[in-house]
Scaffold this motif. Structure first.
Motif, PDB file in Angstrom:
ATOM      1  N   PHE A   1       0.699  -1.175  -0.043  1.00 35.31           N
ATOM      2  CA  PHE A   1      -0.002   0.027  -0.031  1.00 35.31           C
ATOM      3  C   PHE A   1       0.955   1.334  -0.014  1.00 35.31           C
ATOM      4  O   PHE A   1       0.265   2.294   0.300  1.00 35.31           O
ATOM      5  CB  PHE A   1      -0.969   0.169   1.395  1.00 35.31           C
ATOM      6  CG  PHE A   1      -2.059  -0.966   1.163  1.00 35.31           C
ATOM      7  CD1 PHE A   1      -2.499  -1.617  -0.014  1.00 35.31           C
ATOM      8  CD2 PHE A   1      -2.512  -1.609   2.380  1.00 35.31           C
ATOM      9  CE1 PHE A   1      -3.361  -2.817  -0.166  1.00 35.31           C
ATOM     10  CE2 PHE A   1      -3.650  -2.729   2.322  1.00 35.31           C
ATOM     11  CZ  PHE A   1      -3.866  -3.350   1.211  1.00 35.31           C
TER      12      PHE A   1
ATOM     13  N   THR B   1       5.672  -2.402  -6.709  1.00 35.41           N
ATOM     14  CA  THR B   1       4.763  -2.266  -7.569  1.00 35.41           C
ATOM     15  C   THR B   1       3.818  -1.050  -6.891  1.00 35.41           C
ATOM     16  O   THR B   1       2.899  -0.473  -7.808  1.00 35.41           O
ATOM     17  CB  THR B   1       4.001  -3.523  -7.846  1.00 35.41           C
ATOM     18  OG1 THR B   1       3.588  -4.114  -6.739  1.00 35.41           O
ATOM     19  CG2 THR B   1       4.922  -4.142  -8.887  1.00 35.41           C
ATOM     20  N   GLU B   2       3.629  -0.893  -5.599  1.00 31.72           N
ATOM     21  CA  GLU B   2       2.594  -0.028  -5.019  1.00 31.72           C
ATOM     22  C   GLU B   2       3.223   1.142  -4.352  1.00 31.72           C
ATOM     23  O   GLU B   2       2.525   1.910  -3.912  1.00 31.72           O
ATOM     24  CB  GLU B   2       1.947  -0.808  -3.949  1.00 31.72           C
ATOM     25  CG  GLU B   2       1.135  -2.058  -4.441  1.00 31.72           C
ATOM     26  CD  GLU B   2       0.472  -3.057  -3.220  1.00 31.72           C
ATOM     27  OE1 GLU B   2       0.626  -2.345  -2.219  1.00 31.72           O
ATOM     28  OE2 GLU B   2       0.000  -4.043  -3.537  1.00 31.72           O
TER      29      GLU B   2
ATOM     30  N   LYS C   1      -3.027   2.222  -9.887  1.00 25.69           N
ATOM     31  CA  LYS C   1      -1.775   2.506  -9.351  1.00 25.69           C
ATOM     32  C   LYS C   1      -1.761   3.925  -9.220  1.00 25.69           C
ATOM     33  O   LYS C   1      -2.463   4.618  -9.933  1.00 25.69           O
ATOM     34  CB  LYS C   1      -0.460   2.134  -9.979  1.00 25.69           C
ATOM     35  CG  LYS C   1      -0.254   0.424  -9.944  1.00 25.69           C
ATOM     36  CD  LYS C   1      -0.449   0.010  -8.666  1.00 25.69           C
ATOM     37  CE  LYS C   1       0.092  -1.284  -8.190  1.00 25.69           C
ATOM     38  NZ  LYS C   1      -0.694  -2.311  -8.917  1.00 25.69           N
TER      39      LYS C   1
ATOM     40  N   TRP D   1      -0.513   5.401  -1.224  1.00 29.32           N
ATOM     41  CA  TRP D   1      -1.395   4.643  -2.307  1.00 29.32           C
ATOM     42  C   TRP D   1      -2.529   4.290  -1.855  1.00 29.32           C
ATOM     43  O   TRP D   1      -3.628   4.662  -2.500  1.00 29.32           O
ATOM     44  CB  TRP D   1      -0.384   3.494  -3.213  1.00 29.32           C
ATOM     45  CG  TRP D   1      -1.147   2.932  -4.102  1.00 29.32           C
ATOM     46  CD1 TRP D   1      -1.863   3.531  -5.256  1.00 29.32           C
ATOM     47  CD2 TRP D   1      -1.646   1.576  -4.433  1.00 29.32           C
ATOM     48  NE1 TRP D   1      -2.632   2.632  -5.928  1.00 29.32           N
ATOM     49  CE2 TRP D   1      -2.357   1.373  -5.440  1.00 29.32           C
ATOM     50  CE3 TRP D   1      -1.304   0.544  -3.666  1.00 29.32           C
ATOM     51  CZ2 TRP D   1      -3.027   0.353  -5.925  1.00 29.32           C
ATOM     52  CZ3 TRP D   1      -1.729  -0.815  -3.888  1.00 29.32           C
ATOM     53  CH2 TRP D   1      -2.771  -1.136  -5.130  1.00 29.32           C
TER      54      TRP D   1
END
Length: 390
Positions: free
Chosen positions: A148, A173-174, A205, A304
């Protein structure tokens, strides 16, 4: 006037996206060649202070390549978190290796104390290799996820990796834009502390290319090999000579054009998401039974996703909150089902999975888009203050 629908997380395309994509179309550079790909790679690397970056089709493809550039094979095992999206772990199986599932801590990222305990008590360290006592296999890497937009405890993870000669793959990736504010890695971004890191630009994203990913590293050999593997392992461009199995994992120029415009706005997006997070946090702490989980105080997170924890003092449980909010035209979701509970991984090794089970039962994600208006946040808060059974 009826209440508009408030989605969980959607793109914010209010910069130069149309300009750049239109230019790519007008110049007819729409496929995997084109100047935007190179520029997006260079500017991403510059933003996160990495030596280089290699674009790819998505975060999953990036992790697949990351494992290979770290020389993980079917003879190896990889320590992974159980509380994450399954795409973080599937690439381990793509190459025939086996995952070992680790619990989370209160940040929802990998529990580093259990990680160390596992390495010390369940393994032997011989001739520079960490050997799993149960399987006699070589554990060669730890794949850590910055959940997150929070930051896993990279100081301890890197210490453990050095002690047991483990490669460190960062699933960031986050977490593009998250970095340390203090400590050993002050100023270091998520994704560029370990051997190799991966970002995702999926539609939900903080910045997006529709689909797409980026591999980053400070190791030039890793970057060179990642580029080679993602472009079909072509050793001779003219005569189409390939020296190993490669992959068509290249990003298109159209995607990169979109991504470049998004990257230009990343810090603005983070500032908006922080404002909304703070607004949620202050209001929700007054609601009995609800808490917004915090980000670590030694980092600048990218905020995020917002994680709402509901305990027994709140009138509704996790699933009832999701249905109630949906009845109010508010999208929310539970966090992922634990990966070791998924059918393909039921026989995989786990180590003291405890906190992850608790968070699974009690956490939902609530609207967090970077184009979320203050009045939207206040509406969500107002609904949470007056829960109703659906």
């Amino acid at each position: 006037m009826s209440q508009k629908f408030i989605p969980l997380s959607v793109p914010n395309l209010k910069g130069r996206e149309l300009e750049y994509v239109t230019h790519a179309v007008e110049t007819e550079w729409v496929s995997t060649g084109g100047a935007y790909v190179d520029e997006f790679e260079k500017k991403t690397a510059k933003y996160v202070k990495a030596k280089g970056a290699v674009s790819c089709q998505n975060g999953t493809a990036g992790l697949h390549i990351a494992l290979q550039v770290c020389k993980i094979t079917k003879e190896n095992e990889v320590i992974v978190p159980t509380l994450t999206f399954i795409a973080a772990v599937n690439p381990v199986k793509y190459i025939g290796a086996e995952p070992i599932f680790m619990d989370c801590d209160d940040s929802l990222t990998m529990d580093v104390d259990k990680l160390l305990e596992f390495c010390e008590t369940e393994c032997s360290f011989m001739e520079g290799k960490l050997i799993n006592k149960r399987t006699n296999k070589h554990i060669k890497a730890v794949l850590v996820v910055h959940v997150f937009g929070n930051m896993a405890n990279m100081e301890k993870i890197m210490d453990i990796a050095e002690k047991f000669n483990l490669k460190v793959i960062e699933d960031a990736t986050e977490a593009i834009g998250t970095y340390y504010l203090k400590g050993k890695y002050k100023g270091k971004y998520a994704g560029v502390i370990g051997d190799v890191g991966v970002y995702s630009f999926n539609g939900n994203k903080i910045i997006t290319t529709g689909g797409g990913g980026m591999i980053v590293s400070n190791n030039e050999e890793i970057l060179k090999r990642a580029k080679h593997l993602t472009t079909q392992a072509k050793s001779d461009e003219l005569y189409y000579i390939h020296d190993e199995i490669g992959y068509n994992y290249r990003m298109t120029n159209l995607q990169a054009a979109l991504g470049l415009a998004q990257l230009e706005q990343l810090d603005t997006f983070i500032n908006v998401k922080k404002e909304n997070y703070d607004l949620y946090k202050e209001a929700i702490k007054e609601i009995k039974g609800l808490t917004i989980l915090t980000f670590k105080d030694n980092i600048r997170p990218n905020y995020w996703f917002y994680a709402l924890y509901c305990d027994e003092k709140y009138p509704l449980n996790r699933d009832e909150i999701i249905q109630y909010l949906l009845s109010k035209k508010i999208q929310s979701r539970p966090i992922w089902g634990l990966i070791n509970d998924q059918r393909p991984y039921l026989s995989s090794q786990t180590y003291k999975i405890e906190k992850a089970k608790t968070y699974l039962k009690h956490v939902i994600n609530i609207p967090c888009s970077s184009n979320l208006k203050k009045e939207d946040v206040l509406y969500v808060i107002e609904c949470l203050k007056h829960p109703e059974k659906v």
